[in-house]
Design an enzyme around this catalytic site. Structure first.
Site, PDB file in Angstrom:
ATOM      1  N   ASN A  93      48.671  20.378  11.832  1.00  0.00           N
ATOM      2  CA  ASN A  93      48.746  20.453  10.377  1.00  0.00           C
ATOM      3  C   ASN A  93      47.766  19.541   9.652  1.00  0.00           C
ATOM      4  OD1 ASN A  93      50.365  20.857   7.679  1.00  0.00           O
ATOM      5  ND2 ASN A  93      50.352  18.645   8.027  1.00  0.00           N
ATOM      6  N   SER A 145      45.190  28.123   5.464  1.00  0.00           N
ATOM      7  CA  SER A 145      45.144  28.105   4.006  1.00  0.00           C
ATOM      8  C   SER A 145      44.697  29.479   3.516  1.00  0.00           C
ATOM      9  CB  SER A 145      44.143  27.054   3.502  1.00  0.00           C
ATOM     10  OG  SER A 145      43.946  27.162   2.101  1.00  0.00           O
ATOM     11  N   TYR A 160      35.567  23.172   3.064  1.00  0.00           N
ATOM     12  CA  TYR A 160      37.004  23.336   3.293  1.00  0.00           C
ATOM     13  C   TYR A 160      37.337  24.787   3.615  1.00  0.00           C
ATOM     14  CZ  TYR A 160      42.045  23.304   2.500  1.00  0.00           C
ATOM     15  OH  TYR A 160      43.409  23.454   2.647  1.00  0.00           O
ATOM     16  N   LYS A 164      38.897  26.216   7.234  1.00  0.00           N
ATOM     17  CA  LYS A 164      40.181  26.900   7.350  1.00  0.00           C
ATOM     18  C   LYS A 164      40.017  28.330   7.872  1.00  0.00           C
ATOM     19  CE  LYS A 164      43.048  23.677   6.213  1.00  0.00           C
ATOM     20  NZ  LYS A 164      44.037  23.167   7.189  1.00  0.00           N
TER      21      LYS A 164
END
Length: 252
Positions: A93, A145, A160, A164
């Site tokens: 996570n 995500s 980012y 993901k």
């Protein structure tokens, strides 16, 4: 050897969701989504390697490692497996975010995101996979995500988003490669009411609310059931899935 099948799939559905006697580790499990996941697994009966309030009847222990350091996370997961006697569930996570225009990223800014979000997820998975393979069973859950499947606006976060997207596909790859001894799935949340979002400008948040059909942020605790579902025998035929929980954000 085929994908794991429970010995009694006809048991009552409430029993299928029980994690009693299971041992779980959650990276980034002390706040936000990770904390909610840790609490959920503990509430379902699992012993947890994370720093949370102790649930009655379960063991809770805190461990520390940097997921971007292969040796550290491998050593800690091996220690957890030894301390608990086995390691049945791992939630990868831990993650970070930053916001820069793509043409302005420095090497260090790009590398920092990838070190934690992608490399750290892989080192966690690799260590867990080796433990699972030795045991003959295991369950790996990545936190992805919605940024893996769309481009967020108005913030600029190419690193980012790319990290993901890679994590979601990594989960798919490992689910096939490790099908004989582990299930691997991914949860991709939308806008969750955590510290990661509260630091953003009000104009950004107003923009997001206008794009989310649900019209609000998600409380981290609204994700608890999803982590228990994937960690439990309620989802034994599910592997390689990406469970999107976003209040309809990715639909319009």
């Amino acid at each position: 050897m085929p994908l794991y099948k429970p010995s009694n799939p006809d048991i009552h559905v409430s029993a299928q969701f029980s994690l009693k006697g299971k041992n779980a580790a959650v990276t980034g499990g002390v706040r936000g989504i990770g904390l909610a996941a840790s609490r959920a697994l503990a509430e379902a009966g699992a012993n947890i390697a994370a720093s949370i309030a102790k649930e009655a009847g379960v063991t809770v222990k805190a461990y520390q490692a940097s997921v971007d350091k292969k040796g550290e996370i491998d050593g800690v997961l091996k220690t957890i497996a030894s301390d608990f006697g086995s390691l049945d569930i791992v939630v990868a996570n831990a993650g970070i975010a930053s916001h820069y225009s793509a043409e302005e990223y420095t090497e260090d800014q790009w590398r920092k995101i990838m070190d934690v979000n992608l490399d750290g997820a892989f080192w966690t998975a690799q260590s867990a996979g080796n433990i699972f393979k030795t045991q003959g069973h295991g369950n790996l859950i990545f936190t992805g995500s919605v940024s893996a499947i769309l481009v967020n606006v108005p913030q600029k976060q190419a690193a980012y988003n790319a990290s993901k997207a890679a994590v979601v596909h990594l989960a798919r790859c490992l689910s096939v490669e490790w099908v004989e001894f582990a299930r691997v799935n991914c949860i991709s949340p939308g806008f969750i009411d955590t510290d990661m979002l509260t630091v953003h400008p009000t104009a950004w948040r107003d923009k997001w609310f206008g794009m989310v059909p649900a019209g609000r942020l998600c409380d981290p605790n609204e994700l608890k059931g999803a982590y228990v579902f994937l960690a439990s025998d309620a989802s034994t035929y599910m592997t390689g899935a990406n469970l999107v929980i976003d209040g309809g954000y990715t639909l319009p």
